[in-house]
Design an enzyme around this catalytic site. Sequence first.
Site, short mmCIF file in Angstrom:
data_model
loop_
_atom_site.label_atom_id
_atom_site.label_comp_id
_atom_site.label_asym_id
_atom_site.label_seq_id
_atom_site.Cartn_x
_atom_site.Cartn_y
_atom_site.Cartn_z
N VAL A 196 5.51 -0.82 2.34
CA VAL A 196 5.06 0.56 2.18
C VAL A 196 5.66 1.14 0.91
O VAL A 196 6.88 1.11 0.72
CB VAL A 196 5.51 1.44 3.39
N LYS A 197 4.78 1.65 0.05
CA LYS A 197 5.25 2.34 -1.15
C LYS A 197 5.35 3.83 -0.85
O LYS A 197 4.47 4.39 -0.20
CB LYS A 197 4.27 2.11 -2.31
N VAL A 198 6.41 4.42 -1.38
CA VAL A 198 6.64 5.86 -1.18
C VAL A 198 7.01 6.45 -2.54
O VAL A 198 7.86 5.89 -3.23
CB VAL A 198 7.80 6.11 -0.18
N PHE A 226 0.86 -1.18 0.00
CA PHE A 226 0.00 0.00 0.00
C PHE A 226 0.89 1.23 0.00
O PHE A 226 1.98 1.20 0.57
CB PHE A 226 -0.93 0.02 1.23
#
Length: 218
Positions: free
Chosen positions: A88-90, A62
């Site tokens: 975690v996508k950034v 996400f």
Amino acid sequence: MTAPRLYVDSADVDRVGRLLRAGVVHGVTTNPTILERGGRTAGEIPALYERWVDEGAHEVFFQTWGGDTASFLRNAEGIRALGDRVAVKVPATAEGFAAASALVRDGATVLVTAVYSVAQALACASIGAHYIAPYLGRMRDAGMDGDAVIAQMQAMCEGSATNVLAASLRSPADVVSLRLAGVPYFTAAPDVLDEMLFHPVSDSSAVEFDAAMERLSS
Ligand code: G3P
């Protein structure tokens, strides 16, 4: 070469569930656009995570949001709290890099997304991001030689902890050509994944096998 892995890039729960239960994808990648396209809300993220893990996802991605480092970090907390299979996508912005670096140091699994240059990929490797997601189709849309850029990213990540997870893949041929350049991981829409599993001669061969077995059994 690292064994390849496929991920499904979608929030269409029926199609994602089918691919997970079939055991042909390692996990699920999403971003806010994909969630919106799938008719989902931010409040449904915990239920989606539980559902996909139950259906066999080893990893679920996400994306954090907010635009500035503090907001990215604050929203990442809720994502990390979902469970131990979450990543975690950034986004690969200046503020995003600062958040990604802090998250890596704090032990999160981090993917830097929308990576468009080899220099950005180098920065991701230097902060120890676990994954980078370059967008092949969108690079081509922008007139870039996406295959060449991603091949250079792959060469540049060799020997680091950072893995290329290529995205915006629009055909099985996109996956194959990047794999031949050494890229290990791929995320694609259900249509592309379904197409990867299909060949007309495989289907006609399967029909022939069954017909022969029926004759053998009668
Ligand atoms: O994860 C990348 C994806 O959201 C973009 O794919 O095909 O819309 O460029 P596409």
